[in-house]
Motif scaffolding. Structure first.
Motif, PDB file in Angstrom:
ATOM      1  N   LEU A 164       0.814  -1.209   0.000  1.00  0.00           N
ATOM      2  CA  LEU A 164       0.000   0.000   0.000  1.00  0.00           C
ATOM      3  C   LEU A 164       0.852   1.265   0.000  1.00  0.00           C
ATOM      4  N   PHE A 165       1.984   1.208   0.690  1.00  0.00           N
ATOM      5  CA  PHE A 165       2.874   2.366   0.823  1.00  0.00           C
ATOM      6  C   PHE A 165       4.278   1.978   0.375  1.00  0.00           C
ATOM      7  N   PRO A 166       4.507   1.866  -0.929  1.00  0.00           N
ATOM      8  CA  PRO A 166       5.803   1.373  -1.413  1.00  0.00           C
ATOM      9  C   PRO A 166       6.978   2.304  -1.101  1.00  0.00           C
ATOM     10  N   PHE A 167       6.717   3.585  -0.836  1.00  0.00           N
ATOM     11  CA  PHE A 167       7.831   4.497  -0.551  1.00  0.00           C
ATOM     12  C   PHE A 167       8.549   4.154   0.752  1.00  0.00           C
ATOM     13  N   TRP A 168       7.903   3.379   1.647  1.00  0.00           N
ATOM     14  CA  TRP A 168       8.560   2.988   2.896  1.00  0.00           C
ATOM     15  C   TRP A 168       9.787   2.118   2.624  1.00  0.00           C
ATOM     16  N   ASN A 169       9.855   1.498   1.449  1.00  0.00           N
ATOM     17  CA  ASN A 169      11.014   0.662   1.113  1.00  0.00           C
ATOM     18  C   ASN A 169      12.259   1.492   0.843  1.00  0.00           C
ATOM     19  N   TRP A 170      12.095   2.742   0.363  1.00  0.00           N
ATOM     20  CA  TRP A 170      13.272   3.519  -0.008  1.00  0.00           C
ATOM     21  C   TRP A 170      13.398   4.849   0.726  1.00  0.00           C
ATOM     22  N   ILE A 171      12.381   5.317   1.427  1.00  0.00           N
ATOM     23  CA  ILE A 171      12.389   6.666   1.990  1.00  0.00           C
ATOM     24  C   ILE A 171      13.519   6.875   2.999  1.00  0.00           C
ATOM     25  N   PHE A 172      13.876   5.830   3.751  1.00  0.00           N
ATOM     26  CA  PHE A 172      14.926   5.984   4.759  1.00  0.00           C
ATOM     27  C   PHE A 172      16.327   5.871   4.153  1.00  0.00           C
ATOM     28  N   HIS A 173      16.414   5.548   2.873  1.00  0.00           N
ATOM     29  CA  HIS A 173      17.690   5.480   2.162  1.00  0.00           C
ATOM     30  C   HIS A 173      17.794   6.604   1.120  1.00  0.00           C
ATOM     31  N   TYR A 174      16.921   7.574   1.212  1.00  0.00           N
ATOM     32  CA  TYR A 174      16.867   8.669   0.238  1.00  0.00           C
ATOM     33  C   TYR A 174      18.049   9.614   0.439  1.00  0.00           C
ATOM     34  N   ASN A 175      18.657  10.014  -0.636  1.00  0.00           N
ATOM     35  CA  ASN A 175      19.790  10.935  -0.593  1.00  0.00           C
ATOM     36  C   ASN A 175      19.229  12.361  -0.487  1.00  0.00           C
ATOM     37  N   ALA A 176      19.425  13.005   0.660  1.00  0.00           N
ATOM     38  CA  ALA A 176      18.847  14.330   0.908  1.00  0.00           C
ATOM     39  C   ALA A 176      19.417  15.400  -0.016  1.00  0.00           C
ATOM     40  N   THR A 177      20.595  15.172  -0.602  1.00  0.00           N
ATOM     41  CA  THR A 177      21.156  16.176  -1.526  1.00  0.00           C
ATOM     42  C   THR A 177      20.338  16.245  -2.817  1.00  0.00           C
ATOM     43  N   TRP A 178      19.560  15.231  -3.105  1.00  0.00           N
ATOM     44  CA  TRP A 178      18.725  15.242  -4.299  1.00  0.00           C
ATOM     45  C   TRP A 178      17.401  15.955  -4.064  1.00  0.00           C
ATOM     46  N   LEU A 179      17.101  16.337  -2.832  1.00  0.00           N
ATOM     47  CA  LEU A 179      15.802  16.901  -2.500  1.00  0.00           C
ATOM     48  C   LEU A 179      15.502  18.163  -3.304  1.00  0.00           C
ATOM     49  N   LEU A 180      16.471  19.093  -3.386  1.00  0.00           N
ATOM     50  CA  LEU A 180      16.241  20.344  -4.126  1.00  0.00           C
ATOM     51  C   LEU A 180      15.949  20.041  -5.589  1.00  0.00           C
ATOM     52  N   GLY A 181      16.710  19.151  -6.199  1.00  0.00           N
ATOM     53  CA  GLY A 181      16.465  18.787  -7.606  1.00  0.00           C
ATOM     54  C   GLY A 181      15.110  18.137  -7.803  1.00  0.00           C
ATOM     55  N   ASP A 182      14.705  17.306  -6.866  1.00  0.00           N
ATOM     56  CA  ASP A 182      13.400  16.654  -6.972  1.00  0.00           C
ATOM     57  C   ASP A 182      12.257  17.645  -6.807  1.00  0.00           C
ATOM     58  N   VAL A 183      12.430  18.616  -5.903  1.00  0.00           N
ATOM     59  CA  VAL A 183      11.384  19.645  -5.710  1.00  0.00           C
ATOM     60  C   VAL A 183      11.268  20.499  -6.969  1.00  0.00           C
ATOM     61  N   ILE A 184      12.411  20.892  -7.552  1.00  0.00           N
ATOM     62  CA  ILE A 184      12.382  21.701  -8.782  1.00  0.00           C
ATOM     63  C   ILE A 184      11.735  20.894  -9.923  1.00  0.00           C
ATOM     64  N   ALA A 185      12.084  19.616 -10.043  1.00  0.00           N
ATOM     65  CA  ALA A 185      11.531  18.775 -11.112  1.00  0.00           C
ATOM     66  C   ALA A 185      10.035  18.565 -10.906  1.00  0.00           C
ATOM     67  N   GLY A 186       9.584  18.583  -9.657  1.00  0.00           N
ATOM     68  CA  GLY A 186       8.179  18.362  -9.367  1.00  0.00           C
ATOM     69  C   GLY A 186       7.299  19.544  -9.702  1.00  0.00           C
ATOM     70  N   LYS A 187       7.875  20.725  -9.802  1.00  0.00           N
ATOM     71  CA  LYS A 187       7.082  21.903 -10.139  1.00  0.00           C
ATOM     72  C   LYS A 187       6.945  21.979 -11.592  1.00  0.00           C
TER      73      LYS A 187
END
Length: 90
Positions: A67-90
């Motif tokens: 039901l919540f597949p992001f739980w498999n990878w969320i704790f291994h997420y590279n925080a340096t990619w966060l800004l790029g992902d936010v920009i790509a999401g807009k």
């Protein structure tokens, strides 16, 4: 007991035998089976029937992960990619 007679009437119209548990007595023809115990199996309750479908803990955990597949990878997420992902999401 008007509801009992009404229930029996409805069952009769639908062709349901409400006396199916009342069995005919056995008539022995000379041979005695009095030394043999009769086996009577009780009918399962609704709770007993439904409880056979209860999943195990690992199966329930797999279901939650599906039901919540992001739980498999969320704790291994590279925080340096966060800004790029936010920009790509807009």
């Amino acid at each position: 007991m008007a509801s009992n007679s009404a229930s029996r009437s409805v069952a009769k119209v639908l062709g349901i035998n409400v006396d199916y548990r009342k069995e005919e007595p056995l008539h022995s023809s000379g041979a005695s089976i009095s030394s043999v115990e009769t086996y009577v199996e009780k009918e399962p309750t609704a709770f007993e029937y439904v409880s056979q479908f209860k999943p195990s803990l690992p199966a329930f955990q797999r279901y939650l992960r599906s039901l919540f597949p992001f739980w498999n990878w969320i704790f291994h997420y590279n925080a340096t990619w966060l800004l790029g992902d936010v920009i790509a999401g807009k």
